[in-house]
Write a protein that holds these residues in place. Sequence first.
Motif, PDB file in Angstrom:
ATOM      1  N   LEU A   1      -3.006 -13.434   2.773  1.00 44.88           N
ATOM      2  CA  LEU A   1      -4.238 -14.151   3.106  1.00 44.88           C
ATOM      3  C   LEU A   1      -5.425 -13.622   2.305  1.00 44.88           C
ATOM      4  O   LEU A   1      -6.414 -14.315   2.101  1.00 44.88           O
ATOM      5  N   GLU A   2      -5.329 -12.353   1.897  1.00 46.70           N
ATOM      6  CA  GLU A   2      -6.429 -11.752   1.114  1.00 46.70           C
ATOM      7  C   GLU A   2      -5.876 -11.277  -0.228  1.00 46.70           C
ATOM      8  O   GLU A   2      -4.666 -11.177  -0.410  1.00 46.70           O
ATOM      9  N   LYS A   3      -6.779 -10.945  -1.149  1.00 46.25           N
ATOM     10  CA  LYS A   3      -6.359 -10.463  -2.475  1.00 46.25           C
ATOM     11  C   LYS A   3      -5.670  -9.099  -2.337  1.00 46.25           C
ATOM     12  O   LYS A   3      -6.157  -8.222  -1.634  1.00 46.25           O
ATOM     13  N   VAL A   4      -4.523  -8.987  -2.994  1.00 44.13           N
ATOM     14  CA  VAL A   4      -3.739  -7.746  -2.904  1.00 44.13           C
ATOM     15  C   VAL A   4      -3.397  -7.276  -4.320  1.00 44.13           C
ATOM     16  O   VAL A   4      -3.093  -8.075  -5.192  1.00 44.13           O
ATOM     17  N   ASP A   5      -3.469  -5.942  -4.543  1.00 44.69           N
ATOM     18  CA  ASP A   5      -3.078  -5.394  -5.843  1.00 44.69           C
ATOM     19  C   ASP A   5      -1.603  -5.014  -5.833  1.00 44.69           C
ATOM     20  O   ASP A   5      -1.085  -4.539  -4.811  1.00 44.69           O
ATOM     21  N   LEU A   6      -0.976  -5.183  -6.988  1.00 45.43           N
ATOM     22  CA  LEU A   6       0.434  -4.807  -7.141  1.00 45.43           C
ATOM     23  C   LEU A   6       0.631  -3.319  -6.840  1.00 45.43           C
ATOM     24  O   LEU A   6       1.590  -2.914  -6.188  1.00 45.43           O
ATOM     25  N   SER A   7      -0.329  -2.507  -7.305  1.00 47.34           N
ATOM     26  CA  SER A   7      -0.215  -1.051  -7.106  1.00 47.34           C
ATOM     27  C   SER A   7      -0.235  -0.689  -5.612  1.00 47.34           C
ATOM     28  O   SER A   7       0.443   0.249  -5.180  1.00 47.34           O
ATOM     29  N   ALA A   8      -0.988  -1.475  -4.804  1.00 52.37           N
ATOM     30  CA  ALA A   8      -1.046  -1.205  -3.357  1.00 52.37           C
ATOM     31  C   ALA A   8       0.314  -1.478  -2.714  1.00 52.37           C
ATOM     32  O   ALA A   8       0.760  -0.729  -1.839  1.00 52.37           O
ATOM     33  N   LEU A   9       0.985  -2.531  -3.175  1.00 53.67           N
ATOM     34  CA  LEU A   9       2.318  -2.851  -2.640  1.00 53.67           C
ATOM     35  C   LEU A   9       3.328  -1.784  -3.047  1.00 53.67           C
ATOM     36  O   LEU A   9       4.169  -1.368  -2.254  1.00 53.67           O
ATOM     37  N   GLN A  10       3.222  -1.348  -4.315  1.00 57.33           N
ATOM     38  CA  GLN A  10       4.135  -0.290  -4.783  1.00 57.33           C
ATOM     39  C   GLN A  10       3.932   0.982  -3.968  1.00 57.33           C
ATOM     40  O   GLN A  10       4.887   1.697  -3.657  1.00 57.33           O
ATOM     41  N   HIS A  11       2.677   1.228  -3.590  1.00 58.62           N
ATOM     42  CA  HIS A  11       2.348   2.443  -2.830  1.00 58.62           C
ATOM     43  C   HIS A  11       2.983   2.403  -1.436  1.00 58.62           C
ATOM     44  O   HIS A  11       3.577   3.388  -0.991  1.00 58.62           O
ATOM     45  N   VAL A  12       2.885   1.221  -0.745  1.00 57.28           N
ATOM     46  CA  VAL A  12       3.424   1.185   0.628  1.00 57.28           C
ATOM     47  C   VAL A  12       4.957   1.222   0.666  1.00 57.28           C
ATOM     48  O   VAL A  12       5.542   1.549   1.690  1.00 57.28           O
ATOM     49  N   THR A  13       5.595   0.886  -0.474  1.00 56.58           N
ATOM     50  CA  THR A  13       7.078   0.943  -0.482  1.00 56.58           C
ATOM     51  C   THR A  13       7.594   2.119  -1.308  1.00 56.58           C
ATOM     52  O   THR A  13       8.738   2.105  -1.772  1.00 56.58           O
ATOM     53  N   THR A  14       6.754   3.137  -1.492  1.00 58.25           N
ATOM     54  CA  THR A  14       7.170   4.322  -2.252  1.00 58.25           C
ATOM     55  C   THR A  14       8.454   4.909  -1.652  1.00 58.25           C
ATOM     56  O   THR A  14       8.601   4.975  -0.426  1.00 58.25           O
TER      57      THR A  14
END
Length: 337
Positions: A262-275
Amino acid sequence: MNQHNAIEVAGLRKEFKSHSSRSGLAGAFRDLFTRNYKIVPAVNDISFNVKQGEMVGYIGENGAGKSTTIKMLTGILTPTSGKIIVNGMDPHKERERFVQTIGVVFGQRSQLWWDIAVQESFRLLKKVYKVSDADYNSHMDHVIKTLDIGPLLDKPVRKLSLGQRMRCELAAALIHNPPLLFLDEPTIGLDVLVKLRIRDFLKEINEKYNTTILLTTHDLSDIEALCERVIMLDEGSIIYDGPLNDLKEKWAEGKQLQFEFLEKVDLSALQHVTTGMPVKWEMDEKGQVFTAQTDDIDEVISQVISRVVSSFKIKDIKINEISTEEIIRNIYEKGSA
């Protein structure tokens, strides 16, 4: 030849002579008098059989040798070595009798006369193939109706759209109701509805007349819709020959999870949560859909989803099998199936 085989190929090879120029002015001058040639194999000792009534997808990247093979199977090119038997004949040596038993559609070339009405081309082809009026009427009435080309028959070919022309090309290849049909990129550049109509028609003639179909295409959805078996070519050699389903089972490692937020998301933020998890993230060009490729293990999938859902506001989630296109790309990157 086994009477149940429409095509038998053994140790088939086609080499081309390629001129390699020498560098510099002195090299160019020497090339005027003596040329350097190298032999390039386009098809490299391949062997396969196709049974009567089979629909086989013949796939490979540009330059893999697909069109060269089709040209040898249809008698246009002579092999450098090896054996070809198609419909019980040698395509090159028994040319006149042989062409009566095959239909060919090259997506890039036309067999219809450009300036005359489609039906005049059909009449000429009917004479070439010595098809009787009764056979022509009973068979072609059905073909014309199914491909919905009735309204196009009195138009010259140059006035037709690409989709209309390809439907007429397919009908032209079937005037003599051949037992074997070669299709080289038959749906290239066509819209979805025309593609679906052509696919349905091919299934129908295969069921009705037991027509053997060898299909080369870059559109893998054509292969999935029509063919149970695929032969995959890479640099002139066969790297896979077998059921499409086996290919999927062996190479479709993993699942794709598609997220829209629903909001703008960065690829790096997604990579961080699935580290620490076996996940590879990709983003579409617009930055709206994010795809996580991960192992096909329920626990891993649910953990990825729960981490992403607890960190971001989700608009949509889809779970997809890895596509055939993806599988084939993986095979080409690794070099063999």
